[in-house]
Design a protein around this motif. Structure first.
Motif, PDB file in Angstrom:
ATOM      1  N   TYR A  36       0.840  -1.196   0.000  1.00 10.39           N
ATOM      2  CA  TYR A  36       0.000   0.000   0.000  1.00 10.39           C
ATOM      3  C   TYR A  36       0.867   1.234   0.000  1.00 10.39           C
ATOM      4  O   TYR A  36       1.777   1.335   0.808  1.00 10.39           O
ATOM      5  N   TYR A  87     -20.986   3.978   7.873  1.00 10.15           N
ATOM      6  CA  TYR A  87     -20.503   3.118   6.799  1.00 10.15           C
ATOM      7  C   TYR A  87     -20.915   1.674   7.053  1.00 10.15           C
ATOM      8  O   TYR A  87     -20.750   1.152   8.161  1.00 10.15           O
ATOM      9  N   TYR A  89     -19.677  -0.603   4.807  1.00 11.73           N
ATOM     10  CA  TYR A  89     -18.378  -1.161   4.434  1.00 11.73           C
ATOM     11  C   TYR A  89     -17.494  -0.018   3.983  1.00 11.73           C
ATOM     12  O   TYR A  89     -17.919   0.833   3.202  1.00 11.73           O
ATOM     13  N   ARG A  90     -16.267   0.018   4.472  1.00  3.99           N
ATOM     14  CA  ARG A  90     -15.336   1.077   4.077  1.00  3.99           C
ATOM     15  C   ARG A  90     -14.135   0.417   3.409  1.00  3.99           C
ATOM     16  O   ARG A  90     -13.252  -0.121   4.072  1.00  3.99           O
ATOM     17  N   GLY A  91     -14.112   0.451   2.082  1.00  2.00           N
ATOM     18  CA  GLY A  91     -13.075  -0.228   1.325  1.00  2.00           C
ATOM     19  C   GLY A  91     -12.026   0.684   0.729  1.00  2.00           C
ATOM     20  O   GLY A  91     -10.997   0.208   0.257  1.00  2.00           O
ATOM     21  N   ILE A  92     -12.264   1.980   0.733  1.00  2.00           N
ATOM     22  CA  ILE A  92     -11.269   2.913   0.209  1.00  2.00           C
ATOM     23  C   ILE A  92     -10.318   3.260   1.340  1.00  2.00           C
ATOM     24  O   ILE A  92     -10.684   3.914   2.307  1.00  2.00           O
ATOM     25  N   ALA A  93      -9.085   2.781   1.189  1.00  2.00           N
ATOM     26  CA  ALA A  93      -8.091   2.989   2.241  1.00  2.00           C
ATOM     27  C   ALA A  93      -7.638   4.438   2.242  1.00  2.00           C
ATOM     28  O   ALA A  93      -7.237   4.976   1.215  1.00  2.00           O
ATOM     29  N   THR A  94      -7.729   5.067   3.369  1.00  4.33           N
ATOM     30  CA  THR A  94      -7.248   6.438   3.509  1.00  4.33           C
ATOM     31  C   THR A  94      -6.274   6.529   4.674  1.00  4.33           C
ATOM     32  O   THR A  94      -6.147   7.571   5.299  1.00  4.33           O
TER      33      THR A  94
END
Length: 158
Positions: A36, A87, A89-94
């Motif tokens: 990542y 949320y 589902y939270r799939g966008i990595a920030t």
């Protein structure tokens, strides 16, 4: 599983590769194993490269690029924000990140672009004039008697 490899025989027969062997022994080549953020390295021309990182969810002002003599560091810090959203589902990595790239000698960062969530960093390998190959003219014995000094001619591409 990591296996140790003894580079001693190679160290004895090579000159100037100490940094490479140290990197291999310390495992720096496998740094950032989590993958990542994902990235691509593209060779655009003989001496030009592009590194592209996928930075979904980041803005340009949240990313910092630092170029040192032999290292390029890209760091992203996401500002904490208060979301009223719930949320499922939270799939966008920030999450914050720091990605390091070892640069070869004489590689310079020429610029960076941020578009559609992709950060592109443009690199170019620029050799100093004294490092470029040059053609040496061989004088014959007859021309050396004439008092002529050895001549060097440049055979460099512009």
């Amino acid at each position: 599983m990591r296996t140790n490899f003894d580079f001693t025989p190679y160290r004895r027969t090579t000159v100037g590769f100490d940094r490479l062997f140290e990197m291999l022994e310390s495992g720096l080549l496998g740094e950032a194993a989590d993958g990542y953020p994902p990235f691509d390295i593209v060779k655009e021309e003989e001496d030009r490269y592009r590194i592209t990182l996928a930075l979904a969810g980041f803005r340009p002002d949240e990313v910092e690029i630092t170029a040192r003599q032999d290292q390029l560091v890209i760091a992203g810090r996401k500002a904490e924000r208060q979301d009223d959203d719930t949320y499922v589902y939270r799939g966008i990595a920030t999450r914050s990140f720091e990605r390091r790239f070892q640069l070869a000698d004489f590689v310079e960062v020429r610029g960076a672009d941020f578009e559609n969530g992709l950060l592109s960093i443009h690199l170019q390998q620029v050799f100093p004039e004294e490092m470029k190959p040059r053609k040496i003219v061989i004088n014959s014995h007859a021309s050396a008697q004439g008092g002529g000094a050895p001549q060097l001619t440049s055979n460099r591409a512009a």
